[in-house]
Design a protein around this motif. Structure first.
Motif, mmCIF file in Angstrom:
data_model
loop_
_atom_site.group_PDB
_atom_site.id
_atom_site.type_symbol
_atom_site.label_atom_id
_atom_site.label_comp_id
_atom_site.label_asym_id
_atom_site.label_seq_id
_atom_site.Cartn_x
_atom_site.Cartn_y
_atom_site.Cartn_z
ATOM 1 N N SER A 50 15.697 73.343 -17.130
ATOM 2 C CA SER A 50 15.049 73.774 -15.886
ATOM 3 C C SER A 50 16.075 74.134 -14.821
ATOM 4 C CB SER A 50 14.127 72.662 -15.371
ATOM 5 O OG SER A 50 13.417 73.089 -14.241
ATOM 6 N N ALA A 51 17.173 73.370 -14.754
ATOM 7 C CA ALA A 51 18.227 73.668 -13.776
ATOM 8 C C ALA A 51 18.847 75.029 -14.039
ATOM 9 C CB ALA A 51 19.295 72.577 -13.809
ATOM 10 N N ARG A 52 18.939 75.418 -15.339
ATOM 11 C CA ARG A 52 19.512 76.734 -15.666
ATOM 12 C C ARG A 52 18.536 77.865 -15.354
ATOM 13 N NH1 ARG A 52 21.426 73.919 -20.282
ATOM 14 N NH2 ARG A 52 19.647 74.680 -21.501
ATOM 15 N N THR A 53 17.254 77.611 -15.577
ATOM 16 C CA THR A 53 16.282 78.696 -15.449
ATOM 17 C C THR A 53 15.695 78.832 -14.050
ATOM 18 O OG1 THR A 53 14.492 77.216 -16.176
ATOM 19 C CG2 THR A 53 15.634 78.504 -17.869
ATOM 20 N N ALA A 54 15.754 77.768 -13.231
ATOM 21 C CA ALA A 54 15.127 77.816 -11.900
ATOM 22 C C ALA A 54 15.681 78.945 -11.032
ATOM 23 C CB ALA A 54 15.269 76.467 -11.199
ATOM 24 N N PRO A 55 17.019 79.131 -10.918
ATOM 25 C CA PRO A 55 17.523 80.240 -10.088
ATOM 26 C C PRO A 55 17.054 81.611 -10.580
ATOM 27 C CG PRO A 55 19.284 78.675 -10.574
ATOM 28 C CD PRO A 55 18.126 78.323 -11.451
ATOM 29 N N VAL A 56 16.998 81.788 -11.921
ATOM 30 C CA VAL A 56 16.543 83.067 -12.476
ATOM 31 C C VAL A 56 15.080 83.300 -12.113
ATOM 32 C CG1 VAL A 56 16.228 84.405 -14.595
ATOM 33 C CG2 VAL A 56 18.192 82.865 -14.368
ATOM 34 N N SER A 57 14.269 82.248 -12.228
ATOM 35 C CA SER A 57 12.848 82.368 -11.874
ATOM 36 C C SER A 57 12.676 82.677 -10.403
ATOM 37 C CB SER A 57 12.116 81.069 -12.228
ATOM 38 O OG SER A 57 12.154 80.820 -13.613
ATOM 39 N N HIS A 58 13.497 82.062 -9.548
ATOM 40 C CA HIS A 58 13.399 82.321 -8.114
ATOM 41 C C HIS A 58 13.721 83.771 -7.794
ATOM 42 C CE1 HIS A 58 14.028 77.789 -7.078
ATOM 43 N NE2 HIS A 58 12.761 78.097 -7.252
ATOM 44 N N ARG A 59 14.774 84.286 -8.430
ATOM 45 C CA ARG A 59 15.141 85.679 -8.162
ATOM 46 C C ARG A 59 14.039 86.632 -8.624
ATOM 47 N NH1 ARG A 59 20.359 83.767 -9.600
ATOM 48 N NH2 ARG A 59 20.087 84.420 -11.775
ATOM 49 N N ALA A 60 13.451 86.325 -9.765
ATOM 50 C CA ALA A 60 12.361 87.169 -10.259
ATOM 51 C C ALA A 60 11.159 87.111 -9.329
ATOM 52 C CB ALA A 60 11.956 86.730 -11.669
ATOM 53 N N CYS A 95 6.350 92.820 -11.938
ATOM 54 C CA CYS A 95 5.400 91.904 -12.602
ATOM 55 C C CYS A 95 5.803 91.682 -14.058
ATOM 56 C CB CYS A 95 3.989 92.473 -12.533
ATOM 57 S SG CYS A 95 3.237 92.429 -10.898
ATOM 58 N N ARG A 96 6.152 92.771 -14.749
ATOM 59 C CA ARG A 96 6.545 92.640 -16.151
ATOM 60 C C ARG A 96 7.823 91.816 -16.290
ATOM 61 N NH1 ARG A 96 4.436 98.066 -16.733
ATOM 62 N NH2 ARG A 96 6.450 98.938 -16.150
ATOM 63 N N ALA A 97 8.783 92.075 -15.410
ATOM 64 C CA ALA A 97 10.043 91.324 -15.473
ATOM 65 C C ALA A 97 9.801 89.842 -15.193
ATOM 66 C CB ALA A 97 11.043 91.895 -14.461
ATOM 67 N N ASN A 98 8.969 89.554 -14.194
ATOM 68 C CA ASN A 98 8.664 88.165 -13.858
ATOM 69 C C ASN A 98 7.953 87.470 -15.031
ATOM 70 O OD1 ASN A 98 8.602 86.055 -11.740
ATOM 71 N ND2 ASN A 98 6.387 86.282 -11.937
ATOM 72 N N LYS A 99 7.016 88.184 -15.662
ATOM 73 C CA LYS A 99 6.288 87.635 -16.816
ATOM 74 C C LYS A 99 7.245 87.356 -17.975
ATOM 75 C CE LYS A 99 2.793 88.972 -20.250
ATOM 76 N NZ LYS A 99 1.854 90.039 -20.674
ATOM 77 N N ALA A 100 8.134 88.306 -18.254
ATOM 78 C CA ALA A 100 9.065 88.145 -19.375
ATOM 79 C C ALA A 100 9.994 86.961 -19.157
ATOM 80 C CB ALA A 100 9.872 89.430 -19.559
ATOM 81 N N ILE A 101 10.481 86.825 -17.924
ATOM 82 C CA ILE A 101 11.397 85.715 -17.627
ATOM 83 C C ILE A 101 10.686 84.382 -17.758
ATOM 84 C CG2 ILE A 101 12.642 84.606 -15.723
ATOM 85 C CD1 ILE A 101 13.490 87.439 -14.858
ATOM 86 N N ARG A 102 9.459 84.300 -17.274
ATOM 87 C CA ARG A 102 8.727 83.034 -17.337
ATOM 88 C C ARG A 102 8.372 82.668 -18.776
ATOM 89 N NH1 ARG A 102 7.581 80.786 -12.681
ATOM 90 N NH2 ARG A 102 7.780 82.024 -10.770
ATOM 91 N N ILE A 103 7.986 83.657 -19.587
ATOM 92 C CA ILE A 103 7.694 83.372 -21.000
ATOM 93 C C ILE A 103 8.960 82.899 -21.715
ATOM 94 C CG2 ILE A 103 7.081 84.448 -23.192
ATOM 95 C CD1 ILE A 103 5.089 86.195 -21.657
ATOM 96 N N LYS A 104 10.076 83.574 -21.461
ATOM 97 C CA LYS A 104 11.337 83.175 -22.080
ATOM 98 C C LYS A 104 11.715 81.758 -21.675
ATOM 99 C CE LYS A 104 16.201 84.525 -22.426
ATOM 100 N NZ LYS A 104 17.246 85.500 -21.987
ATOM 101 N N ASN A 105 11.524 81.442 -20.392
ATOM 102 C CA ASN A 105 11.837 80.089 -19.919
ATOM 103 C C ASN A 105 10.961 79.041 -20.600
ATOM 104 O OD1 ASN A 105 13.748 81.202 -18.239
ATOM 105 N ND2 ASN A 105 12.509 81.039 -16.377
ATOM 106 N N GLU A 106 9.669 79.352 -20.722
ATOM 107 C CA GLU A 106 8.749 78.392 -21.337
ATOM 108 C C GLU A 106 9.097 78.154 -22.804
ATOM 109 O OE1 GLU A 106 6.516 76.462 -19.914
ATOM 110 O OE2 GLU A 106 7.158 77.323 -17.997
#
Length: 445
Positions: A50-60, A95-106
């Motif tokens: 989560s610490a690695r993915t949180a900044p990426v999710s925030h930027r998205a 929207c697509r980029a945000n969706k892709a990043i969140r799916i990858k994170n999950e």
């Protein structure tokens, strides 16, 4: 803190129950403890992921929010040019980029989540099997076995859902780190003090300034004595507004010094500096409040009579009186219920009421019609009597009577003098005036 407390309390409950089990059947407690340790290891993995993915999710998320705001603000332009499909494309891509990043994170969390839940389930099964084996061997009374078997169904209930909290805790930590960084950022006027200058001249000495790595002002030097009216002219992007922003200390110069009344602006607190400066911008912003409160914004203690006097001096009393509720009429957000000229005159009334000894006019008449320009020029004349005026303007009527004209090009002052002197010299200023006159004098054939 509530989530942290929930995690801690959950593990405390498990620890207490395991101590009770250990008192009656140490092997069963040991089997459950192994599962708990594996679960804790999995939660640590979730936290790191989560610490690695949180900044990426925030930027998205920020990109998505920015695209949504841009799309909404640009709807009038989009409709007028019939480009609905083009304008919404950036929003869809965000929207697509945000969706892709969140799916990858999950998907990155899935192995750790499965390990966490499997360890707890295995610990429950191990607890029952070990206790049953001890009961069959005669080392554990039947009533104690039944007690442990019942515990096995509930012992880990308080920590099974902690994997969700582990996700949120790391995201929350990332947000709190950013907020903490903002909280500990030094104010621009740190170390400043209350300064009351005895005079109100403005001076820049060898000033250079840039936005990031792009320097926009290069070794700028000039002095505006008290009570004079210097005008700053030049092409768009040459650094005119930046000079005024440095005088008001919206930014600090990278090199050189900016002085007001003989004091470097860095000696002032921002409040004590801006107390001496009124600004009239090209793009006026009015608050969703009454007309009177918008005029009083720079002088909250002003009386109604003083507000009316300022409005009359700014040539806006007549149209304010014609509004449904006069001075109590609530203006739409950003002044959306008024015309550009009306907003401009209210901003001048606001500056008049503040009555500061230094006035900065940033393209105050650049985008108004001739009738409003005439009224605004009258208002500006009333506003600037006896004050030090820094004027950014392109119109000849605004600059030709200035005490000195500073011609800025590519961040440097390339010419200075009065209108007549600069016209006699030729160069950029005369070309600028000639082009402006041609533009204002065009006619349809």
């Amino acid at each position: 803190m509530k989530m942290v407390d929930a995690v801690v309390n959950g593990y405390i409950q498990v620890a207490v129950i395991l101590l009770c089990v250990a008192f009656f059947c140490p092997p069963a407690a040991l089997a459950a403890l192994i599962g708990v340790l594996v679960s804790a290891f999995a939660l640590r993995g979730i936290g790191r992921q989560s610490a690695r993915t949180a900044p990426v999710s925030h930027r998205a998320q920020e990109a998505l929010s920015g695209a949504a705001i841009e799309y909404i603000h640009g709807l009038p332009v989009v409709k007028s040019f019939g480009q609905d499909g083009v304008s919404v494309q950036r929003f869809r891509e965000a929207c697509r980029a945000n969706k892709a990043i969140r799916i990858k994170n999950e998907f990155g969390f899935v192995p750790w989540n499965c390990l966490h839940l499997f360890a707890l389930r295995a610990a429950s099964v191990g607890l029952v099997l070990t206790a049953g084996w001890q009961a069959l061997a005669g080392a554990l009374p039947l009533q104690y076995f039944l007690m442990i078997a019942l515990f096995s169904f509930t012992i880990f209930g308080s920590v099974e859902a902690i994997n969700d909290a582990a996700h949120i805790l790391s995201v929350t930590d990332s947000v709190l780190d950013r907020l903490e960084g903002l909280e500990h950022t030094d104010f621009i006027d740190k170390g400043g003090k209350e300064v009351t200058p005895e005079r109100f001249d403005v001076s820049l000495s060898h000033v250079s300034f840039g936005y990031g790595s792009r320097e926009v002002l290069h070794d700028v030097t000039f002095t505006a004595p008290q009570g004079t009216t210097p005008a700053i002219v030049g092409p768009s992007g040459s650094g005119k507004s930046t000079i005024c922003n440095l005088v008001a200390r919206f930014y600090d110069a990278d090199r050189g010094s900016v002085s007001v009344g003989g004091h470097d602006v860095k000696e002032f607190t921002c409040e004590s500096l801006l107390r001496n400066i009124s600004m009239v911008f090209q793009n006026v912003y009015l608050f969703q409040d009454s007309v009177e409160n918008n005029i009083k914004f720079g002088c909250p203690d002003a009386t109604h009579e003083q507000v009316v006097a300022a409005a009359k001096a700014a040539c806006c009393h007549d149209f304010i009186s014609a509004l449904p509720n006069g001075y109590d009429t609530v203006i739409g957000e950003g002044g959306s219920t008024l015309s550009g000229g009306e907003k401009q005159r209210i901003s001048i009334a606001r500056a008049m009421l503040k009555n500061a000894p230094i006035v900065i006019l940033d393209e105050a008449t650049a985008s108004v019609d001739p009738e409003n320009e005439h009224l605004i020029q009258q208002a500006l004349s009333a506003l600037t009597k006896g004050k030090t005026i820094l004027t950014i303007a392109h119109r000849l009527a605004t600059i030709q009577n200035a005490d000195q004209i500073l011609v800025v090009e590519d961040g440097r002052i390339v010419q200075r003098g009065t209108h007549d002197e600069l016209m006699a010299q030729g160069g950029l200023y005369r070309r600028f005036i000639e082009i402006r006159e041609q533009a204002e004098g065009w006619r349809l054939a």
